[in-house]
Every structure is written in C-alpha cells, then in structure tokens.
Design an enzyme around this catalytic site. Structure first.
Site, mmCIF file in Angstrom:
data_model
loop_
_atom_site.group_PDB
_atom_site.id
_atom_site.type_symbol
_atom_site.label_atom_id
_atom_site.label_comp_id
_atom_site.label_asym_id
_atom_site.label_seq_id
_atom_site.Cartn_x
_atom_site.Cartn_y
_atom_site.Cartn_z
ATOM 1 N N ARG A 115 -1.396 26.987 42.068
ATOM 2 C CA ARG A 115 -1.659 25.551 42.201
ATOM 3 C C ARG A 115 -2.829 25.255 43.129
ATOM 4 N NH1 ARG A 115 4.725 23.660 41.958
ATOM 5 N NH2 ARG A 115 4.778 23.578 39.669
ATOM 6 N N TYR A 168 -1.604 21.713 33.295
ATOM 7 C CA TYR A 168 -0.919 22.993 33.497
ATOM 8 C C TYR A 168 -0.589 23.248 34.960
ATOM 9 C CZ TYR A 168 -5.716 25.077 33.984
ATOM 10 O OH TYR A 168 -7.001 25.397 34.322
ATOM 11 N N GLU A 169 0.219 24.270 35.177
ATOM 12 C CA GLU A 169 0.793 24.595 36.500
ATOM 13 C C GLU A 169 1.613 23.442 37.066
ATOM 14 O OE1 GLU A 169 0.860 27.519 37.214
ATOM 15 O OE2 GLU A 169 -0.745 28.264 35.949
ATOM 16 N N GLY A 170 2.265 22.695 36.187
ATOM 17 C CA GLY A 170 3.034 21.522 36.584
ATOM 18 C C GLY A 170 2.150 20.293 36.483
#
Length: 605
Positions: free
Chosen positions: A319, A458-460
C-alpha cells in the site's frame, strides 16, 4: 519520466527536509550508510530507470501482453529489462543481507519504485509485489520454505503474486471458496480460481511464486477461516506431486557436502493454469490474469486459519508503494505538461503585448503549481513513512518503535488513498494543459491518465482505505492515537493557523466518536471526507518542513536557487489547503445530524 530530472529535488527532501541520513544511521543495520552512498545509489537508480525502463513505456501500451494457450508473452524488451533489473540487485535493495539483499534503508527502495512507476507503470507491476512477498515469507513461512524460496524472491530471480480475489468475492475475502487439502507428505493440494492476478503468468522469470488465500477442510466460515499457501508455478521435483521444500540428506561416502532434495534434477510445471488475461483500460504492459489451481501442490505459510494476518504483511508493504505510484505518475504527467507549457504559444497572457507561452497564463500556472504542491508534499509524507518503517523494525527504544508503528498504521491508508486519487485527477489536470493534443496518443499524457486509474482500486479500494482509517483505527481508541500522532509531529512547531486545523481535526474526531453511538452508519458515510481532512493536515505539516528547510538552505545557496519551493508552497496555501474547511464543514454537519438522531427503540420507550 526522466528520473534524473527529479533527483535533485528528492535529495533535498531527504537530506535537508527530513534529515534522513541521520535518522537511518541511528539504526544499527544502516549505521554505515551515509549520505554519499545513498546519493550514489539513487544516481545509479536514475540511470537505470531512464535508460532501461522508460524507453519501453509506449511499446508496453501499444503492443501489450499477448496470451496464447495458457502462456503470456510480455512486450518486446520487457524480459531483457527485467533480467538486467534483478541481476543488477535492484529488487534486493532493502532486503536483509543474509537473504541475498543489500540491507539499505527502505526509503531508497521507495524512491526507486516511485521512479519506476512514473517511467513505466505496466513494467513496474511485475516486481511491485516482491518486497511484500519477501516480508510475508520471511516472517511467516517455515524454515524449509524459506530455504527454498526466500532468497529467490528477495533477489527478484523469481517473481511473486498475491492471489486473493475471486469472481464472486472482490473485497469481501470472507467469501473465498478456494480449497486446500493437506497431504501425508506435508504439502497441500489447492483447488479454485482467482481473478485480477497481476503477473499471474509471464515470461520474465523462470518461476512464479503464488501466495494463495484458501480454506482448509476444517476451516470456519468467514475471513477467520482463511489460510495462506505458497504455490509455485514450477515444482523442484520431477514428479510434480512428491515435490516439497528441500531437506538435507546425509553426506554420501567420500565426504562431499550434503545436498538438497528438489534443488537438482528436472523441474516440472505445477497444476497452475492461466485461463486468460483481461482487456483493460490501461496497464497493457502488465498481464492481469485469471488463474486456476487444479489440484496444485502448495505448502502452508504461517498457522492454519490465520492467512489474513500473514497476507496483510504483504498488503501493507504494497500500500505504501501504491501511494508512491500516485506520486510517480503525477510527477510524470507534470513533467510532460510543464515541458509542453514552456514551448506552446497561445493568445496573450494578462499584461503581455504579444502571444505568450501558455506557462505564462494564470490558469496554467495554477494547474502546474497545484500539482507540484501535491508531489512535493506527498513525497515528504511517503519518505517519512518509509523511515518510520525502519524505525519500527530496528530501533532499540520501545517508545520510538511504538510511535513509528502508530504512524505506519494510521498514515499508510491515508497515503494510499489520497496520493492515488491525486495521481489520477492531477494527471487529468495535466492533460488539460495540452488541450486537444493531450487527448491523442502522440504526446503520451493520455496513457498516464489511463494507467493511473487502477491505483485507486487495487490493494484495497480508496473507500476501503478510508473505512480502515476511521472505523478500524481512529475510532477504535476514541481518536487518542491520532491525537498523539498529531501532537508528536517532528520538526518546527506549527504556526497558529496550523494549530487551529490540527485542533479542529481532533475535536471533529472526538465528536464523531460520540455521534457514532447514535448513528452507527455515520463513520461509513463520512470516512472519505475524514481521510481527506487528515491528508490535508499532514500535507500542511510537510510543507511547513519544506519551508523551514528551504529558508535554511537559502542562506547557503546562490540567490534564487531556494526559490524552487516558493511557487508550489503558495499554491498549496491558496488552492489545496482551503479544502480542509470544506471537509470539516461536511463532517460537522453530518455529525450534528447524527447527534439529533433518535433510534426507534429509544423514541418508542
């Protein structure tokens, strides 16, 4: 994006603003890493990015990855560039020396990946998960798995993936259906399908290490029933079923050294299949794969049913790098727009007698200086976060470690969301500088806008980052952790206006915690506004530090040289920071409504 063009700016932020060398040299592993060594590393990194990776930007977009019968061919030049990348030691920059790494501070790795993303986002997706995979294996895998895979991942000789998402389960990992069935030899047979797997299949490396979330047969329902498995593309043993982590055999007669089972002999393909690659808005140079595991051989990483804890090590590392992607892409867009504005003549700027360069028009100056303010301030926050990651790992002071861990937990979701949001919208603003020319492929700015959009997802997703910040982290302790972080911000004490905004944020947090008892949905409604307000307060601190360092440096440099920071500092104050008042007003209004809310049970009573 010419990395060397931003090298001087970054060295100023590291050495003058953050005093980074003194910070990392206070930690034992980096005591011998002085500013000269760091400067040399960054200089060589800039050369590599500019000469090996940046020239592949357009071919990656126009040719893209090609899929045929389960295999993926990356664009021309991608494999050669990647082989030079890992053989040059770049993936191992911040990995431990005992694992084949170079043992350098994390912030130097962050600068490298920021440059790589700005130069060629599609190519950079391939090594983008390496450091997270390395940390996951290092902290959670068995000694046998580490012996087989850790150094290969640390050095980048083998690439890695993160296999979470399924077609029916996007961000809700509790719905994952992929199964892992233990075998008598200690391995696991994995069955299921995963989607949106970046680099699930490619020709860049000889092996790919898949880290897969799945369920054991006795797993409880929901996210607490997930386990993590290491499933390689290529197995080290000839039959592909009995293959497993290496084990030492006794030395044979003659006294030769023990050797490892599985480290020699034929290698076979595991039962891992790429079914297709997605047709995407951008990132054509990165294959986004649908992966199927058909009784594939794998091994448990960490404890059963605690896969999310192991996977989050990887996700949290990713992140920060995704936030840096936002900075790198915005820097690339800004450089293109700034260069165009310095050449293009249109109309007369106010006060001019003839046609002017468009960089002289106030509307263009506002756009460019505003994006510059986000880049410079965002870099300070991201680099400070990277420094704190090393403090959290290596400081001998428990209080320092706790403060650094608090910073990482609270600020990482802010950076991921705010900087990727600005990376996309700011790149779009830079495209506007070109007018119609920005909308056509010739100038390359439209590719940056397309490539930047995915980083908000992406990545949350950024909405999940906001909920993570407010609901799971800030409100969990009634805002005490955030208040402590704001009070302990390093550097010169803030001015009166800065203090007002920090106090306002603390007051809003306290009242929001109270109001959430009346309206449990409240934090979810306002999480995005709250994260944005936190980002602006942190950026204000960053610009205070830049201003202090700039004034200090101005006394040692030729007149005008320190003025590089004046225009973006003014733009931040005039065009960026006023948004805090808007967000604060939205939050206060919604909090007031919640405090007036009366649950049906209470009113009927």
């Amino acid at each position: 994006m010419p990395a060397r063009q931003s090298l001087a700016d970054i060295q100023f932020l590291l050495t003058e603003v953050l005093r980074a060398p003194a910070q990392w040299q206070a930690l034992a592993p980096f005591a011998d890493t002085d500013s000269d060594l760091a400067a040399q590393v960054l200089d060589e990194a800039a050369k590599f990015v500019d000469t090996a990776v940046a020239p592949l930007q357009r071919v990656g977009d126009e040719v893209g990855c090609q899929f045929s019968a389960g295999t993926v061919t990356t664009p021309p030049g991608f494999r050669d560039a990647y082989q030079a990348f890992w053989q040059g030691g770049w993936p191992a920059l911040a990995c431990a020396p005992e694992d084949g790494g170079q043992g350098l501070p994390a912030v130097l790795e962050c600068v490298l990946y920021e440059w790589l993303a700005g130069a060629n986002h599609g190519w950079t997706m391939a090594p983008g998960l390496l450091h997270g995979a390395y940390e996951c294996i290092r902290h959670h895998a068995s000694d046998a798995l580490k012996a087989q895979y850790l150094e290969k991942v640390a050095t980048g000789e083998w690439l890695a993936t993160m296999c979470l998402t399924e077609a029916h389960a996007g961000s809700d990992l509790g719905l994952v259906r992929t199964r892992g069935v233990p075998q008598p030899d200690g391995s696991v047979r994995v069955n299921g399908s995963k989607i949106f797997i970046s680099g699930g299949e490619h020709d860049l490396t000889d092996n790919i290490v898949h880290l897969v979330l799945a369920r054991l047969p006795d797993a409880p329902a929901g996210p607490k029933g997930l386990s993590l498995f290491l499933v390689p593309k290529v197995l080290p043993d000839g039959d592909g079923r009995r293959a497993g982590p290496p084990q030492a055999r006794p030395a044979p007669p003659g006294g030769s050294e023990p050797h490892e089972v599985g480290s020699v002999g034929a290698s076979v393909r595991n039962a891992v299949v790429c079914e297709r690659i997605e047709e995407k808005m951008g990132l054509h140079g990165s294959p986004t794969c649908v992966m199927r595991f058909d009784d594939a051989t794998g091994w448990l990483v960490g404890e059963p049913h605690k896969g999310l804890a192991a996977m989050f090590v990887m996700m949290n590392a990713a992140r920060l790098h995704v936030g840096l992607q936002g900075i790198g892409l915005l820097e690339a867009a800004w450089q293109k727009a700034s260069a165009y504005a310095a050449e293009r003549r249109q109309m007369r700027a106010p006060g001019a007698k003839d046609t002017s360069l468009i960089q002289d028009h106030p509307a263009i100056r506002r756009t460019l200086q505003t994006q510059r303010a986000w880049i410079d301030g965002g870099r300070v926050l991201a680099y400070h976060t990277a420094l704190q990651l090393d403090v959290a790992k290596h400081s001998t002071d428990a209080g320092e470690r706790a403060a650094a861990q608090r910073w990482g937990a609270l600020v990482t979701p802010v950076l991921k969301a705010a900087l990727t949001d600005q990376g996309f919208h700011g790149a779009s603003a830079c495209l506007q500088v070109f007018g119609g020319h920005g909308y056509v492929r010739e100038w390359g700015i439209e590719q940056i806008v397309r490539d930047a959009r995915v980083a908000m997802i992406y990545e949350g997703t950024n909405e999940i980052q906001a909920i993570d910040l407010l609901v799971r982290k800030v409100l969990a302790d009634g805002g005490q952790g955030l208040a402590a972080l704001l009070a302990a911000l390093p550097g010169k004490a803030p001015g009166a206006a800065t203090s007002v905004r920090r106090h306002a944020l603390v007051e809003i947090t306290q009242t929001l915690a109270i109001a959430a008892h009346s309206d449990p949905e409240l934090p979810y409604w306002v999480a995005d506004d709250y994260l944005r307000a936190v980002a602006l307060v942190l950026l204000e601190w960053a610009w205070c530090q830049i201003g202090t360092a700039s004034r200090r440096a101005h006394g040692r440099t030729p007149t005008g040289e320190a003025d590089r920071w004046t225009a973006p500092a003014q733009a931040f104050t005039q065009w960026v920071l006023p948004e805090f008042d808007l967000r604060a007003a939205v939050l206060r209004q919604r909090i007031a409504q919640a405090l007036e809310f009366k649950p049906k049970e209470a009113s009927s009573a």
